[in-house]
Structures are given as structure tokens and as C-alpha cells.
Design a protein around this motif. Structure first.
Motif, short mmCIF file in Angstrom:
data_model
loop_
_atom_site.label_atom_id
_atom_site.label_comp_id
_atom_site.label_asym_id
_atom_site.label_seq_id
_atom_site.Cartn_x
_atom_site.Cartn_y
_atom_site.Cartn_z
N UNK A 165 6.71 -10.93 3.77
CA UNK A 165 6.14 -10.62 5.07
C UNK A 165 5.53 -11.84 5.73
N UNK A 166 4.86 -12.67 4.93
CA UNK A 166 4.28 -13.90 5.47
C UNK A 166 5.37 -14.80 6.01
N UNK A 167 6.47 -14.91 5.26
CA UNK A 167 7.58 -15.75 5.70
C UNK A 167 8.16 -15.25 7.02
N UNK A 168 8.15 -13.93 7.22
CA UNK A 168 8.66 -13.36 8.49
C UNK A 168 7.63 -13.44 9.60
N UNK A 169 6.40 -13.86 9.28
CA UNK A 169 5.37 -13.97 10.30
C UNK A 169 4.64 -12.68 10.58
N UNK A 170 4.63 -11.74 9.62
CA UNK A 170 4.00 -10.43 9.83
C UNK A 170 2.53 -10.48 9.41
N UNK A 171 1.65 -10.04 10.29
CA UNK A 171 0.23 -9.93 9.96
C UNK A 171 0.03 -8.81 8.95
N UNK A 172 -0.73 -9.08 7.90
CA UNK A 172 -0.98 -8.09 6.85
C UNK A 172 -2.46 -7.73 6.86
N UNK A 173 -2.77 -6.49 7.26
CA UNK A 173 -4.14 -5.98 7.27
C UNK A 173 -4.22 -4.85 6.25
N UNK A 174 -4.87 -5.09 5.14
CA UNK A 174 -4.94 -4.11 4.04
C UNK A 174 -6.36 -3.58 3.93
N UNK A 175 -6.50 -2.26 4.06
CA UNK A 175 -7.81 -1.62 3.96
C UNK A 175 -8.30 -1.59 2.52
N UNK A 176 -7.38 -1.30 1.59
CA UNK A 176 -7.73 -1.24 0.17
C UNK A 176 -6.48 -1.62 -0.62
N UNK A 177 -6.54 -2.71 -1.37
CA UNK A 177 -5.36 -3.17 -2.10
C UNK A 177 -4.92 -2.15 -3.15
N UNK A 178 -5.84 -1.30 -3.60
CA UNK A 178 -5.49 -0.33 -4.62
C UNK A 178 -4.75 0.87 -4.09
N UNK A 179 -4.82 1.14 -2.79
CA UNK A 179 -4.17 2.32 -2.23
C UNK A 179 -3.09 1.99 -1.20
N UNK A 180 -3.11 0.79 -0.65
CA UNK A 180 -2.09 0.42 0.33
C UNK A 180 -0.74 0.30 -0.37
N UNK A 181 0.29 0.92 0.21
CA UNK A 181 1.60 0.95 -0.45
C UNK A 181 2.20 -0.45 -0.60
N UNK B 204 -8.53 -13.67 5.12
CA UNK B 204 -9.90 -13.19 5.11
C UNK B 204 -9.98 -12.09 4.06
N UNK B 205 -10.98 -12.15 3.18
CA UNK B 205 -11.10 -11.19 2.08
C UNK B 205 -12.44 -10.45 2.14
N UNK B 206 -12.42 -9.24 1.59
CA UNK B 206 -13.64 -8.44 1.48
C UNK B 206 -13.69 -7.81 0.09
N UNK B 207 -14.87 -7.73 -0.52
CA UNK B 207 -14.98 -7.15 -1.87
C UNK B 207 -14.98 -5.63 -1.87
N UNK B 208 -15.05 -5.01 -0.71
CA UNK B 208 -15.07 -3.56 -0.59
C UNK B 208 -14.02 -3.12 0.42
N UNK B 209 -13.50 -1.90 0.30
CA UNK B 209 -12.52 -1.43 1.28
C UNK B 209 -13.11 -1.46 2.69
N UNK B 210 -12.29 -1.84 3.65
CA UNK B 210 -12.71 -1.85 5.04
C UNK B 210 -11.49 -1.78 5.94
N UNK B 211 -11.68 -1.22 7.11
CA UNK B 211 -10.62 -1.15 8.10
C UNK B 211 -10.78 -2.33 9.06
N UNK B 212 -9.70 -3.08 9.25
CA UNK B 212 -9.74 -4.23 10.14
C UNK B 212 -9.44 -3.76 11.57
#
Length: 550
Positions: A265-281, A315-323
Motif C-alpha cells: 500500500x505504501x508503494x502505491x501511495x495509499x494512506x494507512x489510518x489504523x484505529x487498532x492494529x489488533x482488529x483492523x483487517x 505517527x503512532x499511538x499506544x492506545x486505539x484511536x480514530x484518526x
């Protein structure tokens, strides 16, 4: 006011429109508040009951925003009486819960706390949908229910509870808008600060560190940084990142494949906004590399140039959050500015290098011109001979410079250098000059001297050698010898078909230039052989010496 028992009553609590209105109030599971507590206390006092509740009915439970005389803050729907108020047009009054078919088997009726009487006023939204009730409960049956005054007071208190809920929602919206406005102001100020900093910073690590710090502070993150991708897109290098105390720093070179499948996705230039790495598909199956770094939520913003990804702001966060979209736009703005800043620094570095190179090259060229002019004048028989010789030699230098300045690194191929030096003879001698050899790079250090040497050989061939008669010819060939410790380049100039050659009585400037110029330029040597059938010049140097830049 309903007193009628209904057999087999089933209440649907899953109406999506009703649940959406309840969800929009954003009140479930909030702390107690004085206005709601006052409402249930007043209801209890007016109706003279030990229990009063402000109950909100969700899809699978009832939750009490305020309560008095009841131990639990919520119950499941199997123990709810308020659920039956959802479909009532007015008060729901059940004088004896043990005799009503809807409630006689309710666990709160047959067991603790053994409730017997219930009266509830619907909490009705402007749409008409009921989200709960303001109710009073007694442990004794009340055959007469509520008096008219008590019933009217309960209705009015229920309306006041709804007013409190709407005002609470409006206040929450105002506070959220205020927070958003403050955050927007902070982002604007951060961009101004970033612009001021990037204008004054002189190194790429300082630039990425300052940008990362500003982004991390502004977005309340635990870590932020900016890295550049290599040409393959497989690695990202972070010159300097920012992190809160105790957090792992990500400065250095990283292989994107080590972080799961996000690299594509990074190579394609897609922005990745993940609320929770444990639940995001996109990350759930490969979350371990992120959780090991204390990452639960992350934002990756690629920067594209000429069809490929060249940079990445993370940008990283130690807790789930919505960007929020505004946060993503801010991060993209920063990423673009950092990449522009890096490009500016690199352009400044290139310009400084070019300026130094130009100064050095001018000094070398002027020194060579001075030497050529001095030696030409010293060895010339007549002024006219000196003029022609000097003009030809300076022309050869000019063509060599043309070759150098057209290349990306101010260098050229060996064939191009030789052809350039022979260009002034090519039209007249077409077909009599033969070149052969592999592709070899010639650095700027050797190109000028090599061009002058070939020019001198060609000039002598035209004046005295093979090119002075129609049947004469010249062959220039070169090869790479890899048999020794390091590769050697061997170039051979061979004349044939010309007049009989005799060795000169004295060594002129041209001869000295040929024999010493190459050696002085890049550590090689030249050997001139005057055979009767034609001159041979053998030039030998290390391949590394020939390819070396200034």
C-alpha cells in the motif's frame, strides 16, 4: 394511563432508528450528573416510593442514568419492566407485578429485591420514539396505582429528563466543536512553526527530527517520524524520529517486509489510518511487529514523486484511536513540506558541489591552456604554425569539455572521448579512422588529457603520418585486461599505409604531452613506437584510475 395486562406481549428493542437516536445522545455508561439525580429523587418523593430510576433501554440491556433505592446500575432485558414502556402512549402502571403476565416471572419480582409495584413515564424523543422511562417502584402492591397529581408530576419530570438529555447532547456538541476548533488552531500554528523551522534548518536529520516532534506534539502521539524510501521501495531510512520518553526510537534503516503486508500500500501511495492494529483487517494477522513497539494505532502517509513513493510520514499511538480526516490532512501537509525541504537541501548541496567543481575545473583548464600556449609558442617555427597548433589544441579541449558537461556526472564513455577528439578530422578522413572496444566509462579526471593525447596523435598523423596520404588509415582499439590484481585498460593507436616513418631527432611538446600527460592525469603511462610502416602508441592505465572523478 395503562392498567391492562396483556398476554404474550413481545417487545422489540432492536429498532435501528430508535437505537440510533439513543446512540446519538452519547449518554450510555456516563457518570452520574446532578440534574438527573435530582429528577429521580423528586419522583421518589412525589410518588412516595423507595425506588426511582431514569432507565434507558438499549438493544440488549437497560442502563440507569440515575437511580435511588436500587443497587445495580443496569440489568439485562429479561429483568426489565421498563422495556414494556417502549410501546405505551402514556404512563405504564402495573399495580401488582406478581399478577401481570408480563412480569410475574421476572427475576426481580420472584427474587430479590421482590418488587411489586411499577409506574413509568416514557422518555420520548421528538420523533415519537421511546428510549426508556422515568419510573418509580415499590416493594408493596398498590391497587390504586398513582394519584392524578402523582401521575402528572411523573409525566412532567419525564419531559424534564428529556430536556436534560437534549441539553446535555447540545453541550457535548459545543464542547466537541470547541475542542475541534482548538485542535484546528493548534494544527495551523504547528504548520507555521514547521515552515519557520524548515526554512532555517540546514541538515536532513535535523529537519526530519523537528517535523516529527511537531507532528507528535500536535497529534498527541507517542511516536512520529519521516523516512525516505530507496529506489526499490523495499527499505525506508529514518534519519531522526521523535518519541515520548520510554518509547522505542525508530531511527535507522527498516525493511518494510518486516512489518507485514503494509509495504504494498505504501508503494502505491495509499494512506494507512489504523484505529487498532489488533482488529483492523489490514494488520490484525500481522500485528506482532507493531505491538512489540507499543503501537496500537498508526497513521502512515506516503509521499509520491514522479510515479513512485519517495517518503513516508508515520505517527503512532499506544492506545486505539480514530484518526480524524483533519488529522490525516495535517499529516499529509507536513509530509509534503518535509519532502520539499529535503529536496531543497539536496539541491543546495548539489549546487554547492557544482560551484566547487566549476571553480576547480576552471582553474585546471586555465592551467592547461597556459601550459599548452607556452609550449606551443616555444616549439613553433613560425607564428602561423603556432596559431594553427594552438587553435587546434584548444578546439580539442573544447570538444572534450562538451562531452563532460553533457553527462550526468560530468563524465563520458571512452569511445565518445576518442570520437570527439577525432571529430575535426572525421569528415575528411571518413572510413580511414576505425574505432573498436568495449564500453568503458572515463572520469572527468582523465577525459581532458585523453582527448588532448588523441588530438595530438591525429594531428601528427595528418601532418606526417598515415593520414597525410590517401591510402593511409588509423585504427584505435582498446580492451580490458582482468588477469592481474586489478583490471587494466589498454588502448592502442596504430597507423598504417602512410609514408615511411623515422624517429624524430628531438621530443617536442606533443610527444611529451602524449607520453607524460596520461601518467600525470590518472596514473597510467604511454609508449610511442616509430615503426617504418607507421606509428604505434600504447596507453596503459588501471580501469579505476581511468574512471575516477575529480
Amino acid at each position: 394511563m395503562s392498567h391492562l395486562a396483556q398476554d404474550s406481549v413481545k417487545v422489540d428493542t432492536s429498532d435501528p432508528d430508535r437505537l440510533a437516536e439513543l446512540e446519538a445522545l452519547d449518554v450510555l455508561d456516563t457518570a452520574s450528573e446532578e440534574g438527573f439525580d435530582d429528577a429521580v429523587q423528586i419522583a421518589r418523593l412525589i410518588c412516595q416510593t423507595p425506588v426511582a430510576l431514569a432507565s434507558l433501554v438499549a438493544a440488549d440491556r437497560q442502563w440507569f442514568k440515575a437511580r435511588v433505592g436500587f443497587p445495580d446500575c443496569q440489568t439485562d432485558l429479561s429483568r426489565s419492566v421498563c422495556v414494556y414502556a417502549l410501546g405505551e402512549p402514556d404512563l405504564l402502571v402495573i399495580p401488582d407485578l406478581t399478577t401481570d403476565p408480563r412480569t410475574r416471572t421476572n427475576p426481580l419480582v420472584v427474587g430479590e429485591p421482590h418488587i411489586r409495584f411499577y409506574a413509568g413515564a416514557p422518555l420520548r424523543m421528538p420523533s415519537g420514539r421511546v428510549i426508556g422511562s422515568l419510573c418509580v417502584i415499590d416493594h408493596q402492591p398498590r391497587p390504586d396505582g398513582l394519584s392524578e397529581d402523582q401521575a402528572e408530576a411523573l409525566r412532567r419530570l419525564a419531559r424534564q429528563v428529556m430536556i436534560l438529555l437534549r441539553e446535555r447532547r447540545q453541550l457535548a456538541r459545543m464542547q466537541a466543536a470547541e475542542v475541534q476548533a482548538g485542535a484546528a488552531t493548534n494544527r495551523r500554528l504547528a504548520l507555521i512553526e514547521l515552515g519557520d523551522q524548515l526554512r532555517d534548518i540546514g541538515t536532513i536529520p535535523e529537519m526530519t527530527a523537528k517535523a516529527a516532534e511537531i507532528v507528535g506534539r500536535t497529534l498527541n502521539a507517542s511516536r512520529a517520524g519521516y523516512g525516505e524510501l530507496d529506489r526499490t521501495g523495499a527499505f525506508v531510512t529514518v534519519p531522526e524520529d521523535w518519541a515520548l520518553p520510554g518509547e522505542v526510537r525508530l531511527t535507522g534503516r527498516h525493511r518494510l517486509a518486516d512489518y507485514g503486508s503494509i509495504g504494498a500500500g505504501i508503494e502505491r501511495g495509499e494512506t494507512l489510518a489504523v484505529t487498532d492494529v489488533g482488529s483492523d483487517i489490514r494488520t490484525a494477522a500481522e500485528a506482532e511487529p507493531f505491538t512489540a513497539l507499543g503501537i496500537r494505532a498508526m497513521l502512515n502517509v506516503p509521499v509520491r514523486e514522479r510515479g513512485r513513493t519517495v517518503g513516508l510520514l508515520f505517527v503512532n499511538s499506544p492506545a486505539p484511536r480514530t484518526w480524524a480526516p483533519e488529522e490525516i490532512a495535517f499529516a499529509r501537509n507536513v509530509a509534503d513540506r518535509v519532502q520539499v525541504g529535503i529536496a531543497r537541501l539536496r539541491a543546495d548541496e548539489v549546487q554547492a558541489t557544482l560551484n566547487r567543481e566549476l571553480s576547480h575545473r576552471m582553474k585546471n583548464t586555465l592551467a592547461m591552456v597556459q601550459a599548452i600556449a607556452t609550449q606551443t609558442m616555444r616549439n613553433a617555427v613560425t607564428l602561423e604554425d603556432a596559431r594553427h597548433a594552438l587553435s587546434a589544441r584548444l578546439l580539442a579541449m573544447g570538444k572534450a569539455h562538451d562531452l563532460l558537461l553533457t553527462g550526468e556526472r560530468e563524465s563520458a564513455s571512452l569511445e565518445a572521448v576518442v570520437r570527439g577528439a577525432l571529430a575535426i578530422h572525421d569528415d575528411a578522413e571518413r572510413g580511414r579512422l576505425r574505432l573498436a572496444g568495449p564500453s568503458v566509462h572515463v572520469g572527468s579526471r582523465a577525459a581532458l588529457s585523453l582527448a588532448l593525447i588523441v588530438h595530438e596523435l591525429a594531428t601528427n598523423a595528418v601532418k606526417y603520418g598515415a593520414l597525410s596520404v590517401p591510402e593511409g588509415s588509423v585504427s584505435v582499439s582498446w580492451q580490458i585486461d582482468t588477469s592481474g590484481a586489478e583490471p587494466i585498460i589498454r588502448l592502442c593507436w596504430i597507423e598504417g599505409g602512410g609514408p615511411t616513418v623515422t624517429a624524430p631527432d628531438r621530443r617536442g611538446f606533443g610527444t611529451r604531452l602524449i607520453e607524460r600527460g596520461l601518467a600525470g592525469a590518472f596514473g597510467g603511462h604511454a609508449l610511442l613506437t616509430y615503426r617504418p610502416e607507421g606509428v604505434i602508441c600504447e596507453l596503459t592505465a588501471t580501469l579505476a584510475g581511468l574512471e575516477a572523478e575529480e
